[in-house]
Enzyme design. Structure first.
Site, PDB file in Angstrom:
ATOM      1  N   PHE A 126     -30.134  13.201   3.839  1.00  0.00           N
ATOM      2  CA  PHE A 126     -30.344  11.804   4.264  1.00  0.00           C
ATOM      3  C   PHE A 126     -31.813  11.410   4.284  1.00  0.00           C
ATOM      4  O   PHE A 126     -32.268  10.675   5.146  1.00  0.00           O
ATOM      5  CB  PHE A 126     -29.641  11.540   5.608  1.00  0.00           C
ATOM      6  N   LEU A 127     -32.563  11.930   3.299  1.00  0.00           N
ATOM      7  CA  LEU A 127     -33.965  11.534   3.138  1.00  0.00           C
ATOM      8  C   LEU A 127     -34.157  10.935   1.751  1.00  0.00           C
ATOM      9  O   LEU A 127     -35.232  11.032   1.180  1.00  0.00           O
ATOM     10  CB  LEU A 127     -34.884  12.748   3.327  1.00  0.00           C
ATOM     11  N   ARG A 163     -17.899  -2.332   0.338  1.00  0.00           N
ATOM     12  CA  ARG A 163     -18.080  -2.939   1.663  1.00  0.00           C
ATOM     13  C   ARG A 163     -19.525  -2.759   2.130  1.00  0.00           C
ATOM     14  O   ARG A 163     -20.075  -1.667   2.076  1.00  0.00           O
ATOM     15  CB  ARG A 163     -17.108  -2.306   2.663  1.00  0.00           C
ATOM     16  N   CYS A 195     -19.353   1.927   7.394  1.00  0.00           N
ATOM     17  CA  CYS A 195     -19.545   2.630   8.674  1.00  0.00           C
ATOM     18  C   CYS A 195     -20.920   2.462   9.310  1.00  0.00           C
ATOM     19  O   CYS A 195     -21.026   1.976  10.429  1.00  0.00           O
ATOM     20  CB  CYS A 195     -19.239   4.104   8.473  1.00  0.00           C
ATOM     21  N   GLY A 254     -34.164   4.383  -0.640  1.00  0.00           N
ATOM     22  CA  GLY A 254     -33.428   3.477  -1.523  1.00  0.00           C
ATOM     23  C   GLY A 254     -33.384   2.061  -0.999  1.00  0.00           C
ATOM     24  O   GLY A 254     -34.249   1.649  -0.210  1.00  0.00           O
ATOM     25  N   LYS A 302       0.847  -1.193   0.000  1.00  0.00           N
ATOM     26  CA  LYS A 302       0.000   0.000   0.000  1.00  0.00           C
ATOM     27  C   LYS A 302       0.885   1.247   0.000  1.00  0.00           C
ATOM     28  O   LYS A 302       0.688   2.170  -0.793  1.00  0.00           O
ATOM     29  CB  LYS A 302      -0.874  -0.035   1.253  1.00  0.00           C
ATOM     30  N   LEU A 354     -16.140  12.452   8.140  1.00  0.00           N
ATOM     31  CA  LEU A 354     -16.121  12.586   6.674  1.00  0.00           C
ATOM     32  C   LEU A 354     -16.922  11.478   5.995  1.00  0.00           C
ATOM     33  O   LEU A 354     -17.063  10.379   6.518  1.00  0.00           O
ATOM     34  CB  LEU A 354     -14.694  12.614   6.133  1.00  0.00           C
TER      35      LEU A 354
END
Ligand code: UGA
Length: 460
Positions: A279-280, A357, A290, A283, A58, A180
């Site tokens: 955040f409305l 993820r 996270c 989906g 990395k 973030l």
């Protein structure tokens, strides 16, 4: 001159530098999303920064200016940082003589949902040993998400034991949770909505506060104790998850009421300042590295300390139901899944990232394969990561029309801009024109297809 106008500077002596001098050395341990973004931004601003990761491969990629994941503007910022003051290394001893040491290693979840602290414990042990020989009094900031009590009961004792030094006297220890979002990581690092600093109100806290008031000017700084800072992170992420599950629940109700539209509902309630419009977006449920992990950790902790996490459990359950509802819709419309050609459009957990993820698209593909479907996957950025999971068990396509060719059902899972272009020409060669649109991207189009969208009642 008020305090906020006075800059802290090591070189020119405590608080008083008006040269805009950031003459200090900062180490960042753990070069994942948070660590690599932070070190790139720090160094691009002219601060001498050393980015440390134990993964040699990395490090060598990053050294060449290639981030190990896709993130908007990161490559550009990293290149700028490397030209300036960024050193990348796998040697932890490089934290020597640093003023600030940020720790941003992963805190994944165990099978039972509990937080796994093994990486952070290992790193903190080594940091303790290294600073034991250090003349400088560094400030150690923990960015990794850790459950309340971890700083006081785990990290601080490990550091004191291994360094044989006293926190608050010989070194500073501060909780500094990160807020973030992937796909906005650079922007959020430069201009976060808040800086949270948890710990004792020592000279180290003062120095850290000064640093952040310069690094993130005009951003509110909340200073509190360790446990509260740790809890703020979980409260933040679990509230976001709650908002998403709330709108998804309302979307499901809408789907059963002809002609209702979840986006109009979200737009209207979002204008109520008590609710807010972010955040409305209904989906397929929240994914990523996270929200699901942090929800599990806080549910697990809450149960352990004797508080029934009724609401948080419901949020999680509602989230899982989104995929089940999509599966039910597919079965209802195409019958048996075995042998059917089904296309999943979007496997990144959200647009503008290649991160898969805990992605709902991946989860859907998995469920379909398990039932014997022949699955094709399309994604503008995440195919390479998907290959690491599905190998040759699914078909990968780089164009939307070839992904749709001959399929009997297509499901849009990620809100990629690319999918807005889908029209009757793109779907022409679908074997059965049946589309499920989890993000209502195509709702305004007159498609010659059987079309279902999450949160839209059927037209009457
Ligand atoms: C999340 C938080 O938003 C960050 O503040 C936090 O710092 C980060 O976790 C973390 O703990 O490190 P992130 O995982 O990058 O950030 O992703 P989000 O943008 O929060 O999206 C999470 C999931 O929710 C995605 O699957 C997304 O598609 C979904 N989502 C988000 C919705 O379905 N609807 C929305 O309105 C918003």
């Amino acid at each position: 001159m008020n305090q906020s106008q006075i800059d802290f500077c090591d070189k020119h002596g405590s608080y008083g530098c008006r040269q805009g001098c950031l003459d200090m050395k900062i180490a960042v341990i753990g070069l994942g999303f948070v660590g690599l973004t932070l070190s790139s931004v720090l160094a691009s601003k002219g601060i001498t920064t050393v980015g440390i990761d134990l993964d040699k491969e990395k490090c060598s990629k990053i050294q060449k200016g290639t981030p190990t994941f896709f993130e908007l503007d990161l490559k550009k910022t990293l290149k700028k940082a490397l030209k300036k003051n960024l050193l990348i290394t796998d040697k932890l001893s490089s934290i020597n003589n640093c003023d600030f040491i940020f720790i941003s290693v992963g805190t994944p979840q165990k099978k039972n949902g509990e937080i796994d602290l093994s990486f952070i414990k290992t790193v903190v042990r080594s940091v303790g040993k290294i600073i034991s020989k250090n003349k400088k009094k560094p400030i150690i900031l923990i960015k990794s998400t850790v459950t309340p009590g971890t700083m006081k009961d785990v990290i601080l004792p490990i550091l004191e034991k291994n360094s044989k030094k006293k926190a608050g006297k010989d070194f500073g220890l501060i909780s500094n949770p990160e807020f973030l979002q992937e796909s906005k990581a650079i922007q959020d690092t430069i201009k976060p909505h808040v800086v949270v600093l948890g710990g004792y109100k020592t000279k180290f806290m003062k120095k850290t506060e000064k640093f952040f008031s310069r690094f993130n000017p005009n951003i509110p700084i909340i200073i509190t104790n360790h446990q509260t800072a740790e809890m703020i992170k979980y409260a933040n992420n679990s509230f976001l998850a709650t908002k998403i599950s709330f709108i998804n629940q309302i979307a499901n109700i809408c789907q059963a009421i002809p002609d209702t539209n979840i986006d109009d509902i979200a737009a209207a309630i979002g204008l109520d300042p008590r609710i807010g419009n972010l955040f409305l977006n209904a989906g397929p449920g929240y994914g990523g590295s996270c929200l699901p992990k942090d929800m599990n950790a806080i549910i697990n902790l809450s149960s352990k300390i004797g508080v029934k996490p009724t609401l948080l459990n419901a949020v999680e359950k509602t989230n899982k139901l989104q995929i089940s509802n999509i599966m039910a819709l597919i079965k209802h419309n195409i019958g048996k899944i075995k042998g059917k050609k089904i296309t999943v459009l979007g496997v990144a957990f959200k647009p503008n990232t290649d991160d898969i993820r805990d992605s709902m698209g991946i989860e859907l593909a998995r469920k379909l394969m398990k039932l014997g479907a022949s699955v094709t996957i399309h994604d503008p950025k995440a195919l390479n990561n998907a290959r690491k999971i599905f190998h040759s068990n699914v078909k990968y396509t780089t164009t939307i029309s070839s992904a749709l060719k001959n399929c009997q059902c297509a499901i849009i899972m990620t809100q990629w801009k690319e999918y807005e272009k889908i029209d009757n020409k793109t779907i022409k060669y679908m074997n059965k024109k049946f589309i499920i649109d989890s993000r209502r991207i195509l709702s305004h189009k007159n498609l010659d297809a059987k079309y279902y969208a999450i949160g839209l009642g059927q037209k009457i």
